[in-house]
Design a protein around this motif. Structure first.
Motif, PDB file in Angstrom:
ATOM      1  N   THR A   1       8.633  -0.508   6.296  1.00 23.90           N
ATOM      2  CA  THR A   1       9.787  -1.376   6.039  1.00 23.90           C
ATOM      3  C   THR A   1       9.349  -2.712   5.458  1.00 23.90           C
ATOM      4  O   THR A   1      10.016  -3.261   4.580  1.00 23.90           O
TER       5      THR A   1
ATOM      6  N   TYR B   1       7.082  -0.136  10.774  1.00 23.36           N
ATOM      7  CA  TYR B   1       7.193  -1.505  10.256  1.00 23.36           C
ATOM      8  C   TYR B   1       6.257  -1.749   9.076  1.00 23.36           C
ATOM      9  O   TYR B   1       6.529  -2.610   8.233  1.00 23.36           O
TER      10      TYR B   1
ATOM     11  N   GLY C   1      11.836  -6.076   8.748  1.00 27.81           N
ATOM     12  CA  GLY C   1      12.570  -4.909   9.236  1.00 27.81           C
ATOM     13  C   GLY C   1      13.447  -5.301  10.406  1.00 27.81           C
ATOM     14  O   GLY C   1      13.251  -6.335  11.053  1.00 27.81           O
TER      15      GLY C   1
END
Length: 841
Positions: A504, A501, A802
C-alpha cells in the motif's frame, strides 16, 4: 529406533496429524513455487497464428537483461531478403495493431482485439468460408468466434475504431479453420494492414516456411541475414513471443518471484514445523525421559524423533504432489488475471522441481525435528523426568547465537534500507528483513512471553477474576508452551502487516508522486484506447481550454558498453512525453536549468541525479535507447529536481509517439481557463476526436496514475502475503488444538475439585487473550522494524502509507482465530467425563 518410531506413529495418530498438516501445506507451497520457477525458466509461449511456420524472424526485445516496453519492428525490405534465401518456400510478413469494434461510441466487444494482414491469417489455416478474402480497403474478415460475438454475418457493416479514428468496414467473409488459434482477430488486406499499422516500411515479424524438412542450414542463413539488424530467429515455443511480446517479461518475474516466495516459505516452514514438533516433543517429555532412564542414548532419541518426522514428511510430500501442481497452476492463473504475466504463458512442472521441492521440504522438516529433539536428547535421565512435569529450560548457546544473527541481519538490512535505498526499490531489502526480525523474536519467544505475562498480569487478573488468576499462573508455569502458541500469532500478524503495508505504501506514494507532477485541471482519455495525435490540437482549440498536451509514459535505457575492466550496464529511466508549448501549463515541474520550451526534436529534460554525471550536463548530449530499442542521441535541454527514488525524464511527445507501439496518444492533459469546469469541458468534447463521443474528461484528482510496475508488485505482494499468512494461520490453529488436547487431564482434575465448565472456559479465554495480545504485540514490533526504515527510504516519513483499518483487520482476524482455536477444542475436550479422562491417562 526406527521400529519404535513407527510404533509411536501408530499409537499417536492424532498428535502426528498436526505435523502432517503443517508439512503437507509446506510441501504444497514449495511444489507450487517449483512449478512457477520451471514455468519462468521455460518461458513457453506456444505460437498460434504463426504455428505453421517452423522459423520466425522478429525484433530483439531485449537490451542487456531488460525487456523493451515497445515492440521492436523490422524493415519491410528484410521480407524480400528472407524470401530469396536458399531453402525458403514462403516469407510471410505479420503486423499487429489494436482494433476496437464499436456500438456507437462505446466498445462493443472489449479493447483487447487485434488486426492483422490476411496473409498471416492464411498461414494460420484460416479460409474465407462463406464470402471471400478482404481485398478492398474497406473490407475486413472475422473468425467465426468473433463474428458470433458481434452478431454479424458476411455482407454486414461494422464500425471499428482503428488508428485513432472510426471507420466503417464491410464483412467480406467469416473465416473458418485456424485450429489452435485462441485469440480472435480482424483480418484486413495486407496493404490495408500495413497502412493501419502506422509505421511505414515496418513489419512486426516474418514467418518463414522452409522448402525442405531440414531447417538447420536455413536457421544459420537467417541468423546471418539478420545480423546487425536487432533481430532474432525463433523456433519451437519461442515463436509465440513474436505474437505476444508481453510474455517476454514472464521469465524474469516468475523466476524472481518464485525464488523469493520459496525462500520465505522455507523459513516460515522451519518455524511453523519446528514450533509444532517442539510442542509435540514437550508432550512426550515423560516418554523420552523414561527412554533415557532405561539406557537409551541421546543419538537414539534423536534418531527416533527424526525418523518419525521423516516418515511423516515423505508421506506429506508424496500426497502434496498433485495439489502442489494445481496450486502452482492456480497461482499462475491469478497472476495472469491480474495482468502480471501474459495469459499465453503455459504452466510447466516436471520431475526436477518436484524432486527439488520434495528434498527441500524433507530437509526443512528433518532440521526442525533435530532442533526440537535436541533438548530432550541431551538432558540427563533424572533431570529429564523432573523436567517432563514442567519444562523450564529453553535457552541454549546455538539458539542464542541464531537469534543474535537474525537481529544483526535485520538491523543491517534496516540500515541499508533507510540510508542506501530510495523509492520502491527499498522493498527488495525490507521484505527479507521482516523474516529476520520474526525469526529472532521466535527464537527468544519464551523469554519475551515471560516478560509480557508479567506486564499483563494485573490486567488479566482484573478481567478474569479467579479464572484470570489461574490463567496467568498457568502461563507463567508453562511459558515455553505458551511461547509455542505466541510464535504463529506473531508470524501471522507481523508478516501480514509488513507485506500488506509495503504494497500500500508503494502504490500510494507512487500515485502521489505521479499526480504531484501534474498541474493540469483535467485528463482526457478515450473509451477506444487511444487518440490520434491531431486530437490534441482540436482539444486545445476548444472554448475555455488554456493548454493541452499529450501525456505518455514509457521507459528508456542508457547502455554502457562493456570494456576490458567492466561488463557494461543498462540503466533504466522512466520517461514521460509532453508537448513543449504546453508543458509548463500542465505540469508542476519547474526546471532548475533550461526550460520546457526547448523540448523539441531529439531532446530530453533530465533529473538532476542524471545531469550530475559526467557528460550528461545541460547542453551536452546523452544517448538513450527508447521504448522500441532505437538508440537516439538527445540534447539535454534542462534539468529538474526529482523525488529520490522516483527519477523520470521528459521527452517530446512526438518523439515518443514515433517509437511507441501504436502511435496513439493514451491521455491528454488539459489546463482550463478560470471558470471552466470539467463538466463544461466534457460537454464540448462530443464532436472531437476520431471517434465522436468516445472522449472522456476526468478531474485530475481522480485520474488514474499510469504505473504498470505498481500493479505488478501489488499482485505479487498480496499473493505472497496471503499464502504465507495462511500457512502461519494453519500453524496457529494446529498449535492451539494440540495445546488444548494435551491438557485433558488438567481439565479433568479441575472439574473433580469443583471447577465448572464455564470457569474452565473463562480461564482458557483469558489464556487465549494473553496469547493473542502477546503475539499481536510482537508481530507489531516486526511490522514496525520492517516498515519504518522502508517508509523513510520511500517517503522520508517513518509512517507507512495505508489505512489503519488494515492493521485493525489483521489484529482482529488473528484474535478471532486464536479464541476459536482455543475455546472450541477445549469445549470438545470437556464433553468427556473427568473420571473417564483420568482412567484413560
Amino acid at each position: 529406533m526406527f521400529r519404535i518410531a513407527m510404533q509411536s506413529l501408530a499409537f499417536r495418530k492424532g498428535s502426528f496429524l498436526a505435523s502432517f498438516i503443517s508439512l503437507f501445506f509446506g510441501a504444497t507451497i514449495l511444489l507450487a513455487c517449483g512449478g512457477l520457477m520451471e514455468t519462468g525458466i521455460r518461458g513457453a509461449v506456444p505460437p498460434q497464428r504463426l504455428a505453421a511456420a517452423p522459423l520466425v524472424v522478429t525484433g530483439d526485445q531485449h537490451t542487456g537483461n531488460k525487456v523493451l516496453p515497445s515492440r521492436v519492428r523490422l524493415p519491410d525490405d528484410l521480407v524480400t531478403t528472407v524470401q530469396h534465401l536458399p531453402g525458403v518456400q514462403r516469407a510471410v510478413p505479420d503486423v499487429s495493431f489494436p482494433v476496437v469494434p464499436l456500438n456507437g461510441a462505446r466498445p462493443a466487444a472489449g479493447t483487447d482485439l487485434q488486426g492483422h494482414g490476411w496473409s498471416a491469417g492464411q498461414l494460420a489455416g484460416y479460409t474465407p468460408g462463406e464470402g471471400g478474402a478482404p481485398n478492398a480497403s474497406d473490407e475486413v474478415l472475422l473468425d467465426t468466434a468473433l463474428a458470433k460475438r458481434l452478431g454479424v454475418r458476411t455482407g454486414d457493416k461494422v464500425q471499428l475504431a482503428v488508428a485513432g479514428r472510426q471507420q466503417e468496414y464491410r464483412v467480406s467473409g467469416v473465416a473458418t479453420g485456424g485450429v489452435g488459434v485462441r485469440a480472435s482477430a480482424f483480418y484486413f488486406s495486407d496493404r490495408q494492414a500495413a497502412e493501419l499499422l502506422g509505421h511505414d516500411g515496418r513489419v512486426d515479424s516474418i514467418a518463414v516456411v522452409p522448402s525442405t524438412a531440414d531447417d538447420g542450414a536455413l536457421r544459420k542463413a537467417l541468423k546471418a541475414a539478420v545480423a546487425g539488424r536487432s533481430a532474432v530467429v525463433l523456433s519451437g515455443d519461442d515463436r509465440g513471443t513474436a505474437e505476444f511480446p508481453d510474455a517476454l517479461a514472464a521469465p524474469t518475474r516468475l523466476i524472481s518471484m518464485s525464488a523469493v516466495f520459496g525462500g520465505i516459505a522455507v523459513l516460515v516452514a522451519v518455524f511453523v514445523v519446528g514450533s509444532t514438533l517442539a510442542l509435540l516433543a514437550q508432550q512426550r517429555q515423560r516418554e523420552m525421559a523414561l527412554l533415557r532412564a532405561i539406557g537409551t542414548t541421546p543419538q537414539q532419541v534423536r534418531r527416533m524423533v527424526v525418523g518419525e518426522t521423516l516418515v511423516i514428511a515423505v508421506a506429506a510430500s508424496l500426497i502434496a504432489l498433485l495439489p502442489g501442481w494445481f496450486a502452482g497452476e492456480w497461482m499462475l492463473g491469478r497472476l495472469q488475471d491480474g495482468g502480471v504475466i501474459a495469459p499465453q504463458v503455459e504452466y510447466h512442472e516436471g520431475w526436477i522441481p518436484m524432486l527439488v521441492a520434495g528434498a527441500v521440504s524433507l530437509l526443512s522438516a528433518v532440521g526442525a525435528a533435530f532442533i526440537a529433539a535436541r533438548g530432550a536428547a541431551k538432558a540427563r535421565p533424572a533431570e529429564a523426568l523432573a523436567e517432563a512435569a514442567l519444562q523450564r529450560r529453553w535457552l541454549s548457546t546455538p539458539r542464542l547465537l541464531l537469534a543474535l544473527l537474525c537481529f544483526a541481519g535485520g538491523t543491517a538490512l534496516a540500515v541499508v534500507t533507510s540510508t542506501v535505498m530510495h523509492g520502491t526499490i527499498a522493498a527488495s531489502t525490507a521484505g527479507p528483513s521482516a523474516m529476520l526480525w520474526a525469526g529472532g523474536l521466535a527464537l527468544i519467544g519464551p523469554g519475551l512471553t515471560r516478560v509480557l505475562t508479567a506486564v499483563l498480569h494485573p490486567v488479566l487478573r482484573g478481567l478474569g477474576g479467579l479464572s484470570g488468576y489461574l490463567a496467568v499462573r498457568n502461563a507463567k508455569a508453562r511459558r515455553i508452551r505458551v511461547a509455542g502458541a505466541v510464535t504463529p500469532v506473531m508470524l501471522a500478524t507481523g508478516l501480514a502487516t509488513a507485506l500488506i503495508y509495503l504494497q500500500t505504501s508503494q502504490a500510494l506514494v507512487a500515485h502521489q508522486v505521479s499526480t504531484d507532477l501534474l498541474g493540469a485541471d483535467a485528463v482526457v482519455s478515450s473509451a477506444t484506447g487511444g487518440m490520434a495525435p491531431q486530437t490534441v490540437a482540436q482539444i486545445a482549440g476548444l472554448p475555455g481550454v488554456r493548454a493541452a498536451s499529450p501525456y505518455l509514459t514509457s521507459e528508456a535505457f542508457r547502455v554502457t558498453p562493456a570494456t576490458a575492466d567492466d561488463h557494461g550496464n543498462v540503466d533504466r529511466l522512466p520517461v514521460t512525453g509532453v508537448a513543449a508549448d504546453a508543458a509548463d501549463k500542465v505540469l508542476t515541474v519547474r526546471p532548475t536549468a533550461g526550460s520546457f520550451a526547448q523540448l523539441t526534436g531529439d531532446s530530453v529534460l533530465l533529473p538532476t541525479s542524471w545531469t550530475a554525471r559526467k557528460g550528461q550536463e545541460v547542453g551536452g548530449t546523452v544517448t538513450l535507447q527508447l521504448g522500441d530499442g532505437a538508440s537516439v542521441p538527445l540534447r539535454v535541454v534542462g534539468s529538474f529536481e526529482a523525488k529520490p527514488g522516483f527519477d523520470t525524464a521528459f521527452l517530446p511527445a512526438a518523439l515518443m509517439l514515433e517509437h511507441s507501439d501504436t502511435g496513439l496518444v493514451p491521455q491528454i492533459l488539459v489546463s482550463t481557463d478560470p471558470g471552466t469546469s470539467t463538466d463544461t469541458l466534457r460537454a464540448s468534447l462530443g464532436g472531437v476526436g476520431g471517434v465522436p463521443g468516445s472522449l472522456r474528461a476526468t478531474e485530475l484528482s481522480t485520474a488514474k496514475a499510469q504505473s504498470g510496475d505498481s500493479g505488478t508488485s501489488a499482485w505479487i505482494n498480496y499473493l505472497l502475503a496471503g499464502t504465507i499468512v495462511g500457512y502461519a494461520v494453519i500453524s496457529l490453529v494446529n498449535t492451539l488444538i494440540i495445546s488444548a488436547s494435551e491438557r485433558r487431564r488438567e481439565f479433568a482434575l479441575q472439574r473433580l475439585v469443583g471447577s465448572t465448565t464455564a470457569q474452565i472456559l473463562r480461564m482458557m479465554a483469558v489464556e487465549a487473550l494473553l496469547v493473542a495480545v502477546s503475539g499481536a504485540f510482537l508481530g507489531t514490533l516486526v511490522g514496525v522494524a520492517t516498515l519504518v526504515p522502508f517508509s523513510l527510504a520511500l517517503n522520508g516519513s517513518p509512517w507507512p502509507q495505508g489505512s489503519l483499518w488494515i492493521y485493525l483487520a489483521v489484529i482482529g482476524s488473528v484474535g478471532v482465530l486464536t479464541f476459536a482455536a482455543t475455546l472450541l477444542p477445549t469445549r470438545m475436550t470437556l464433553r468427556t467425563r473427568p473420571a473417564e479422562v483420568i482412567a484413560a491417562t
